[in-house]
Design a protein around this motif. Structure first.
Motif, PDB file in Angstrom:
ATOM      1  N   LEU A  58       0.819  -1.205   0.000  1.00 29.10           N
ATOM      2  CA  LEU A  58       0.000   0.000   0.000  1.00 29.10           C
ATOM      3  C   LEU A  58       0.856   1.260   0.000  1.00 29.10           C
ATOM      4  CD1 LEU A  58      -2.951  -0.897   2.425  1.00 29.10           C
ATOM      5  CD2 LEU A  58      -2.779  -1.191  -0.049  1.00 29.10           C
ATOM      6  N   GLN A  59       2.186   1.040  -0.110  1.00 30.79           N
ATOM      7  CA  GLN A  59       3.128   2.161  -0.219  1.00 30.79           C
ATOM      8  C   GLN A  59       2.967   3.159   0.929  1.00 30.79           C
ATOM      9  OE1 GLN A  59       5.583   2.297  -3.133  1.00 30.79           O
ATOM     10  NE2 GLN A  59       4.930   0.233  -2.582  1.00 30.79           N
ATOM     11  N   VAL A  60       2.835   2.634   2.139  1.00 34.40           N
ATOM     12  CA  VAL A  60       2.844   3.471   3.336  1.00 34.40           C
ATOM     13  C   VAL A  60       4.008   3.000   4.202  1.00 34.40           C
ATOM     14  CG1 VAL A  60       0.352   3.839   3.284  1.00 34.40           C
ATOM     15  CG2 VAL A  60       1.272   1.928   4.607  1.00 34.40           C
ATOM     16  N   ASN A  61       4.400   3.829   5.162  1.00 35.74           N
ATOM     17  CA  ASN A  61       5.495   3.394   6.019  1.00 35.74           C
ATOM     18  C   ASN A  61       5.013   2.336   7.008  1.00 35.74           C
ATOM     19  OD1 ASN A  61       4.272   4.784   8.234  1.00 35.74           O
ATOM     20  ND2 ASN A  61       5.220   6.680   7.535  1.00 35.74           N
ATOM     21  N   ILE A  62       5.966   1.647   7.626  1.00 38.68           N
ATOM     22  CA  ILE A  62       5.632   0.537   8.517  1.00 38.68           C
ATOM     23  C   ILE A  62       4.785   1.015   9.690  1.00 38.68           C
ATOM     24  CG2 ILE A  62       6.638  -1.092  10.173  1.00 38.68           C
ATOM     25  CD1 ILE A  62       8.827  -1.672   8.207  1.00 38.68           C
ATOM     26  N   GLU A  63       5.100   2.213  10.208  1.00 33.13           N
ATOM     27  CA  GLU A  63       4.346   2.735  11.353  1.00 33.13           C
ATOM     28  C   GLU A  63       2.868   2.885  11.014  1.00 33.13           C
ATOM     29  OE1 GLU A  63       7.116   3.935  10.192  1.00 33.13           O
ATOM     30  OE2 GLU A  63       8.584   3.730  11.805  1.00 33.13           O
ATOM     31  N   THR A  64       2.580   3.442   9.826  1.00 36.32           N
ATOM     32  CA  THR A  64       1.187   3.610   9.399  1.00 36.32           C
ATOM     33  C   THR A  64       0.506   2.258   9.225  1.00 36.32           C
ATOM     34  OG1 THR A  64       1.767   5.659   8.265  1.00 36.32           O
ATOM     35  CG2 THR A  64      -0.320   4.624   7.665  1.00 36.32           C
ATOM     36  N   GLY A  65       1.226   1.303   8.651  1.00 33.22           N
ATOM     37  CA  GLY A  65       0.668  -0.034   8.463  1.00 33.22           C
ATOM     38  C   GLY A  65       0.301  -0.701   9.768  1.00 33.22           C
ATOM     39  N   VAL A  66       1.160  -0.548  10.766  1.00 33.98           N
ATOM     40  CA  VAL A  66       0.871  -1.128  12.076  1.00 33.98           C
ATOM     41  C   VAL A  66      -0.373  -0.494  12.690  1.00 33.98           C
ATOM     42  CG1 VAL A  66       1.713  -1.339  14.446  1.00 33.98           C
ATOM     43  CG2 VAL A  66       3.240  -1.824  12.541  1.00 33.98           C
ATOM     44  N   VAL A  67      -0.496   0.824  12.565  1.00 34.56           N
ATOM     45  CA  VAL A  67      -1.654   1.523  13.133  1.00 34.56           C
ATOM     46  C   VAL A  67      -2.949   1.047  12.471  1.00 34.56           C
ATOM     47  CG1 VAL A  67      -2.790   3.768  13.356  1.00 34.56           C
ATOM     48  CG2 VAL A  67      -0.352   3.550  13.851  1.00 34.56           C
ATOM     49  N   ILE A  68      -2.937   0.887  11.142  1.00 31.30           N
ATOM     50  CA  ILE A  68      -4.124   0.389  10.439  1.00 31.30           C
ATOM     51  C   ILE A  68      -4.503  -0.996  10.963  1.00 31.30           C
ATOM     52  CG2 ILE A  68      -5.067  -0.328   8.198  1.00 31.30           C
ATOM     53  CD1 ILE A  68      -3.241   1.776   6.900  1.00 31.30           C
ATOM     54  N   GLY A  69      -3.510  -1.856  11.117  1.00 31.55           N
ATOM     55  CA  GLY A  69      -3.776  -3.196  11.643  1.00 31.55           C
ATOM     56  C   GLY A  69      -4.325  -3.159  13.054  1.00 31.55           C
TER      57      GLY A  69
END
Length: 563
Positions: free
Chosen positions: A147-158
């Motif tokens: 999704l071309q986002v940083n890891i921090e953003t991905g963790v928050v979405i999860g």
């Protein structure tokens, strides 16, 4: 459509499905929140158990580790599958017959001790937090690439997605969500494996194509040509003793994992617990018998695609550019020859590959259709989120049920108990998010630590609690403290404080076996030199092993219960 568009579509569809299931399965009573009302059918519980157990480590990281370690990577296959068989045959039916909500519940009542309960709560929380760190890292890796986002953003979405159905639906919502997640993750793992197997060997069945094709001899030759040991040569990366210790730690750790054990409390009776264990083993085997083939295919394709290829050609690969942006793939032309070389020497190796990207990148390396690549991303998220949700509920129930309700406020109403549980899920999600952003290692390595801690803390007191009526509270408390403290000391010292693995070179991943042995010896020994359990507790153990579905009667044992 591009990979990113397909990924967005499939991830959104799957997340909407998960959220809908969570909403439609919402609960208001503690039994529904902690054990799904004990009304989950055996087949569904088998699928949910498989999804709960096959975490990001199984889906994302295991094949990657096998791909890098070769033969020695089989420790994960032998340990995790063997451990599940051990759990299904030795522990699950008896724990279900005991009829409680959590592992600390079993420990507290079987060992007639609130101190034992507290030690078990601490162990459950520590093991679950260690385990969930790997899941959140897996979520971040998937989102950062696809999704071309940083890891921090991905963790928050999860965190938001998991939090929704864990807080709202409790174990009932989590269970039915995990059934859907199993379907997603198994198709996401099998479809690319079948396609790549057909492309490389002409045989679409990965389990048969690996032993009955020439792919392994070719891979062995490529490995030796590059200066590596043969892919199938044993004990190259790990000693025989370390392989044995890691395998045992993973096996008995599996049998002591609180978030897997609690799954057997969600079915109607002991018979259903046995059937669900069988179904889960079948569902797990579909992925675990495929992983070795996918690992070999991935290794072969990566070397063929990247090693000694012109820089211009490598840089034109879209997947290379996108994985480079995540920081999990890197290149450096150290000798300025215009090509990238893969070597066993870290000083001269010009291709840096994070092991956790092997499964996720393999469909792109093999040039499969974009929708297949996107399906793998959705499968990786399903694997990580399914296990994370189960772990979060263990943390929640350990505090809300085993401490607050059983020890602080036994008169708490149903609504208050559920509210406390939901609040604790929120705290657990925050902590899990932190570890997802700041993980202490590769996904499978972090999960291996959790298995070692579970082996050193829970397995001996559970197995002795079921099969040895002479084991008492003093032994259980001493054993859990010794096993957990020693294993934590060794893991933290080796991984974070540069301590040499002093026990015959056994790694931090395998030291849980020694911790388990120490726990077993201390528990057994202390129990023999201290007073035996009350007669009522000894009768309880005898009834627990007798045929039938009726839970044994847990009698009051007087003030001794309060320590």
């Amino acid at each position: 459509m591009s990979v990113e568009v397909w990924t967005t579509i499939l991830v959104l569809i799957s997340f909407i499905l998960y959220l809908y299931i969570g909403w439609s399965s919402r609960v208001r009573d503690s039994k529904g929140f902690y054990v799904a009302g004990q009304g989950i059918p055996a087949l569904a519980n088998g699928a949910a158990t498989a999804a709960d157990w096959m975490s990001a480590a199984s889906f994302i990281s295991m094949a990657g580790l096998i791909s890098f370690l070769g033969y020695d990577g089989s420790i994960y296959l032998m340990g995790w599958t063997g451990g599940y068989v051990l759990l299904a045959l030795l522990l699950a039916p008896y724990l279900r017959k005991f009829g409680k909500y959590t592992v600390p519940d079993f420990v507290g009542d079987r060992y007639y001790s609130n101190i034992a309960r507290l030690v078990a709560v601490f162990a459950a929380i520590f093991v679950s937090l260690t385990y969930v760190a790997g899941q959140m890292r897996g979520v971040g890796i998937v989102f950062s690439r696809f999704l071309q986002v940083n890891i921090e953003t991905g963790v928050v979405i999860g965190m938001v997605i998991v939090g929704f159905f864990a807080v709202l639906g409790g174990m009932k919502g989590i269970t039915w969500t995990q059934v859907a997640q199993y379907c997603v993750l198994i198709f996401a793992f099998l479809i690319p494996a079948i396609a790549i197997s057909q492309l490389l060997t002409g045989n679409p069945i990965p389990q048969l194509s690996l032993p009955f094709s020439d792919i392994l001899p070719k891979l062995n030759q490529i490995q030796t040509d590059l200066g590596f040991q043969e892919y199938t040569q044993p004990f190259v990366n790990k000693s025989m003793l370390d392989v044995l210790f890691i395998t045992i730690a993973l096996m008995v750790g599996t049998a002591g994992l609180p978030h897997v054990i609690v799954r057997f409390y969600t079915v109607p009776d002991v018979r259903a617990a046995r059937y669900s264990a069988g179904w889960a083993l079948l569902f797990i085997a579909l992925l675990y018998t495929t992983a070795p083939a996918l690992a070999a295919f991935a290794r072969y394709n990566l070397i063929s695609t990247l090693h000694d290829q012109p820089i211009e050609q490598v840089r034109q690969l879209d997947w290379v550019n996108k994985w480079e942006k995540t920081g999990l793939l890197g290149f450096e032309d150290q000798n300025n020859d215009g090509r990238f070389q893969l070597t066993p020497d870290p000083e001269t190796n010009e291709i840096k590959i994070d092991r956790d990207i092997i499964v996720l990148s393999t469909p792109e390396v093999a040039k499969l259709a974009p929708w297949v690549v996107a399906l793998v991303a959705a499968g990786g998220l399903a694997a990580a989120l399914s296990t994370a949700s189960g772990l979060l509920l263990v943390i929640s129930s350990s505090v809300a049920h085993d401490v607050y309700y059983r020890m602080i406020n036994p008169g708490a109403s149903e609504s208050l108990r559920v509210m406390v549980g939901r609040i604790m899920v929120g705290f657990a999600i925050a902590i899990a998010g932190y570890f997802g952003i700041n993980p202490p290692g590769f996904v499978a390595e972090v999960v291996a630590f959790a298995f070692g801690l579970a082996a050193a803390s829970f397995f001996p007191v559970i197995i002795l609690g079921v099969f040895d009526k002479r084991t008492n509270r003093e032994g259980a408390i001493a054993g859990m403290i010794v096993g957990l403290a020693f294993t934590m000391y060794y893991i933290l010292g080796v991984k974070f404080y540069n301590m040499e693995p002093w026990f015959f070179g056994v790694s931090a991943e395998g030291i849980g076996t020694l911790g388990m042995m120490l726990n077993l010896i201390v528990t057994f020994g202390v129990s023999r030199v201290t007073p035996p359990p009350p007669e009522s507790v000894q009768r309880l153990v005898e009834e627990l092993r007798s045929p039938g579905d009726e839970p044994p009667a847990i009698e009051e044992v007087g003030e001794d219960y309060l320590d």
